[in-house]
Design a protein around this motif. Structure first.
Motif, PDB file in Angstrom:
ATOM      1  N   LEU A 245       0.825  -1.195   0.000  1.00  0.00           N
ATOM      2  CA  LEU A 245       0.000   0.000   0.000  1.00  0.00           C
ATOM      3  C   LEU A 245       0.861   1.248   0.000  1.00  0.00           C
ATOM      4  N   VAL A 246       1.934   1.221   0.783  1.00  0.00           N
ATOM      5  CA  VAL A 246       2.845   2.356   0.808  1.00  0.00           C
ATOM      6  C   VAL A 246       3.394   2.609  -0.585  1.00  0.00           C
ATOM      7  N   GLY A 247       3.711   1.541  -1.310  1.00  0.00           N
ATOM      8  CA  GLY A 247       4.218   1.693  -2.668  1.00  0.00           C
ATOM      9  C   GLY A 247       3.208   2.361  -3.580  1.00  0.00           C
ATOM     10  N   LYS A 248       1.934   1.953  -3.494  1.00  0.00           N
ATOM     11  CA  LYS A 248       0.899   2.566  -4.322  1.00  0.00           C
ATOM     12  C   LYS A 248       0.734   4.042  -3.975  1.00  0.00           C
ATOM     13  N   ALA A 249       0.671   4.323  -2.667  1.00  0.00           N
ATOM     14  CA  ALA A 249       0.480   5.704  -2.238  1.00  0.00           C
ATOM     15  C   ALA A 249       1.635   6.577  -2.712  1.00  0.00           C
ATOM     16  N   ALA A 250       2.843   6.103  -2.518  1.00  0.00           N
ATOM     17  CA  ALA A 250       4.015   6.879  -2.910  1.00  0.00           C
ATOM     18  C   ALA A 250       4.080   7.049  -4.424  1.00  0.00           C
ATOM     19  N   PHE A 251       3.702   6.026  -5.169  1.00  0.00           N
ATOM     20  CA  PHE A 251       3.746   6.118  -6.633  1.00  0.00           C
ATOM     21  C   PHE A 251       2.813   7.211  -7.145  1.00  0.00           C
ATOM     22  N   PHE A 252       1.587   7.245  -6.629  1.00  0.00           N
ATOM     23  CA  PHE A 252       0.638   8.238  -7.117  1.00  0.00           C
ATOM     24  C   PHE A 252       0.998   9.646  -6.637  1.00  0.00           C
ATOM     25  N   MET A 253       1.607   9.748  -5.458  1.00  0.00           N
ATOM     26  CA  MET A 253       2.089  11.057  -5.038  1.00  0.00           C
ATOM     27  C   MET A 253       3.254  11.499  -5.916  1.00  0.00           C
ATOM     28  N   PHE A 254       4.096  10.535  -6.306  1.00  0.00           N
ATOM     29  CA  PHE A 254       5.203  10.832  -7.220  1.00  0.00           C
ATOM     30  C   PHE A 254       4.660  11.281  -8.576  1.00  0.00           C
ATOM     31  N   LEU A 255       3.624  10.596  -9.052  1.00  0.00           N
ATOM     32  CA  LEU A 255       2.999  10.976 -10.319  1.00  0.00           C
ATOM     33  C   LEU A 255       2.420  12.381 -10.231  1.00  0.00           C
ATOM     34  N   TYR A 256       1.782  12.688  -9.094  1.00  0.00           N
ATOM     35  CA  TYR A 256       1.224  14.024  -8.888  1.00  0.00           C
ATOM     36  C   TYR A 256       2.332  15.078  -8.919  1.00  0.00           C
ATOM     37  N   LEU A 257       3.468  14.778  -8.290  1.00  0.00           N
ATOM     38  CA  LEU A 257       4.597  15.707  -8.287  1.00  0.00           C
ATOM     39  C   LEU A 257       5.104  15.967  -9.701  1.00  0.00           C
ATOM     40  N   GLU A 258       5.152  14.927 -10.521  1.00  0.00           N
ATOM     41  CA  GLU A 258       5.662  15.090 -11.877  1.00  0.00           C
ATOM     42  C   GLU A 258       4.721  15.941 -12.731  1.00  0.00           C
ATOM     43  N   VAL A 259       3.406  15.721 -12.577  1.00  0.00           N
ATOM     44  CA  VAL A 259       2.444  16.554 -13.316  1.00  0.00           C
ATOM     45  C   VAL A 259       2.502  17.985 -12.819  1.00  0.00           C
ATOM     46  N   LEU A 260       2.667  18.166 -11.517  1.00  0.00           N
ATOM     47  CA  LEU A 260       2.806  19.498 -10.938  1.00  0.00           C
ATOM     48  C   LEU A 260       4.036  20.204 -11.495  1.00  0.00           C
ATOM     49  N   ASP A 261       5.152  19.486 -11.542  1.00  0.00           N
ATOM     50  CA  ASP A 261       6.378  20.058 -12.092  1.00  0.00           C
ATOM     51  C   ASP A 261       6.208  20.422 -13.561  1.00  0.00           C
ATOM     52  N   ALA A 262       5.479  19.583 -14.288  1.00  0.00           N
ATOM     53  CA  ALA A 262       5.243  19.857 -15.705  1.00  0.00           C
ATOM     54  C   ALA A 262       4.485  21.170 -15.879  1.00  0.00           C
ATOM     55  N   SER A 263       3.473  21.394 -15.040  1.00  0.00           N
ATOM     56  CA  SER A 263       2.692  22.620 -15.144  1.00  0.00           C
ATOM     57  C   SER A 263       3.532  23.846 -14.807  1.00  0.00           C
ATOM     58  N   PHE A 264       4.407  23.705 -13.816  1.00  0.00           N
ATOM     59  CA  PHE A 264       5.278  24.813 -13.461  1.00  0.00           C
ATOM     60  C   PHE A 264       6.274  25.120 -14.572  1.00  0.00           C
ATOM     61  N   SER A 265       6.656  24.103 -15.334  1.00  0.00           N
ATOM     62  CA  SER A 265       7.713  24.288 -16.333  1.00  0.00           C
ATOM     63  C   SER A 265       7.209  24.964 -17.600  1.00  0.00           C
ATOM     64  N   PHE A 266       5.880  25.053 -17.784  1.00  0.00           N
ATOM     65  CA  PHE A 266       5.347  25.628 -19.014  1.00  0.00           C
ATOM     66  C   PHE A 266       5.867  27.043 -19.258  1.00  0.00           C
ATOM     67  N   ASP A 267       5.766  27.893 -18.224  1.00  0.00           N
ATOM     68  CA  ASP A 267       6.189  29.271 -18.417  1.00  0.00           C
ATOM     69  C   ASP A 267       7.686  29.372 -18.647  1.00  0.00           C
ATOM     70  N   GLY A 268       8.454  28.487 -17.990  1.00  0.00           N
ATOM     71  CA  GLY A 268       9.899  28.507 -18.175  1.00  0.00           C
ATOM     72  C   GLY A 268      10.307  28.100 -19.580  1.00  0.00           C
ATOM     73  N   VAL A 269       9.649  27.064 -20.125  1.00  0.00           N
ATOM     74  CA  VAL A 269       9.966  26.592 -21.476  1.00  0.00           C
ATOM     75  C   VAL A 269       9.629  27.657 -22.513  1.00  0.00           C
ATOM     76  N   ILE A 270       8.453  28.256 -22.383  1.00  0.00           N
ATOM     77  CA  ILE A 270       8.051  29.289 -23.331  1.00  0.00           C
ATOM     78  C   ILE A 270       8.916  30.539 -23.166  1.00  0.00           C
ATOM     79  N   GLY A 271       9.139  30.941 -21.914  1.00  0.00           N
ATOM     80  CA  GLY A 271       9.936  32.138 -21.659  1.00  0.00           C
ATOM     81  C   GLY A 271      11.379  31.996 -22.093  1.00  0.00           C
ATOM     82  N   ALA A 272      11.871  30.751 -22.132  1.00  0.00           N
ATOM     83  CA  ALA A 272      13.262  30.532 -22.524  1.00  0.00           C
ATOM     84  C   ALA A 272      13.541  30.995 -23.950  1.00  0.00           C
TER      85      ALA A 272
END
Length: 392
Positions: A245-272
């Protein structure tokens, strides 16, 4: 602690700058350095928010976040993502898109810029949902109480965040999207594109965030059951494990972090592209910056900074709300990256300063209570109260 946490960032910086010199000489070196600083300034709020999620994960998953996660962040979002966007929007094959990226920088920049309205709508709505869910939640600790208290009461209405986000999206599609900014300064109607991309951003947030929250709740329930089961296990000698269960919970939190990072990177990629239109230079610069952001995230977790400076998370979420608004505004208007990064830094700095003042105030109140509760002989409850030092 600093070397252990930022060691990989220092190594990546050295390698990235060396590759920049080999690729394009000292001019490329300067551009990569500028882009690295740009990425760090734009994504500092990302590190604070990530730390709030990452502190719930084990050290193993923190290492995954710094290894596999950084590969996704650098190669996925900073290098592959723009190429994929070009291939989709221009309706060309991935090989042709890569050829454009490497051999026709101006055309590549044009296609990425023309895709900005859909990117901004997706990322803007995703980030807006993060901000709204935070601001509508009733929290014990409030930074701007005059604002957060009434919003917390409104937050009791079911699905309010999604409703507000959809209203914002409809307004954006009917206003800024009608005259969306394109390459060369021209403006075209991108209402349908913005509406579709924004809905996709909302769906992505609800799916990934929902799964992450679901497994996080399951993990908390399992931890409570585990504490009860441990007492019985001591009697019977049978081990109790919740690793799956810990593995499942951590995996989906990791997935959430990656999508969050992707959204933050949009302005940086375009602004670059305001600094360089060479995808290799952009990937090197933003990749170095992304590495520092990730190291800073882990540092905040291990130092317990969010526990010591309780308003930091508030400031970061306000910065997210500002970034979401800026992304939607940039569908029509160009906004300098210095303004975007500066607003985030100012909000986080203000929350940090407020946290310091709160800690000092609580320390003074604690000293005052300690003095008031003890008599002249050191006993509490009876006798005259000790005099409080002047200036307190």
């Amino acid at each position: 602690m600093v070397l252990k946490t930022f060691g990989w960032s220092f190594a990546v910086t050295a390698i990235g700058l060396a590759l920049a010199v080999l690729y394009g000489g000292w001019a490329a070196f300067g551009l990569v350095a500028i882009l690295s600083i740009l990425e760090i300034s734009l994504s500092f709020d990302n590190a604070v928010v990530n730390a709030g999620v990452l502190k719930k994960m084990s050290e193993f998953w923190q290492k995954i976040f710094l290894t596999i996660g950084i590969l996704i962040a650098v190669f996925g979002m900073r290098l592959v993502f723009p190429v994929v966007i070009v291939a989709i929007t221009a309706q060309i094959g991935p090989i042709e898109a890569v050829d454009l990226a490497l051999n026709n920088h101006e055309r590549y920049e044009e296609l990425v810029t023309d895709a900005h309205p859909s990117i901004a709508a997706f990322g803007g709505i995703f980030l807006l949902m993060i901000f709204l869910d935070f601001i509508f939640e009733d929290r014990d600790i409030k930074w701007l109480g005059w604002l957060e208290r009434p919003l917390a009461k409104l937050g009791k209405v079911d699905m309010l965040s999604a409703c507000v986000a959809l209203i914002v999206l409809l307004v954006a599609s009917a206003t800024v999207a009608v005259h969306a900014h394109q390459y060369g300064g021209v403006h075209v109607d991108k209402s349908a594109t913005v509406l579709t991309a924004g809905i996709a951003g909302l769906i992505t947030y609800m799916v990934v965030g929902g799964l992450s929250g679901f497994f996080e709740d399951k993990l908390e329930e399992e931890e409570e059951r585990e504490q009860e089961a441990e007492e019985e296990a001591r009697k019977s000698g049978k081990p109790v494990s919740a690793a799956k269960l810990v593995g499942k919970a951590a995996f989906f939190m990791f997935l959430y972090l990656e999508v969050l990072d992707a959204s933050f990177s949009f302005d940086g990629v375009i602004g670059a592209f305001a600094v360089s239109n060479d995808p290799v230079v952009i990937a090197l610069g933003l990749g170095i910056g992304a590495m520092y952001v990730r190291s800073l995230t882990v540092y905040l977790v291990r130092q317990g900074t969010l526990d010591d400076y309780v308003y930091l998370e508030h400031g970061a979420h306000y910065a997210i709300g500002a970034l979401a608004a800026i992304l939607l505004i940039t569908i029509q208007y160009e906004i300098n990256e210095v303004i975007t990064g500066g607003i985030g830094v100012l909000l986080i700095a203000a929350s940090f300063w407020s946290s310091i003042r709160r800690n000092k105030r609580e320390a003074l109140e604690g000293d005052s209570d300690s003095s008031d509760s003890s008599g002249p002989s050191g006993s509490s409850g009876s006798g005259d109260k000790a005099e409080v030092p002047s200036g307190v």
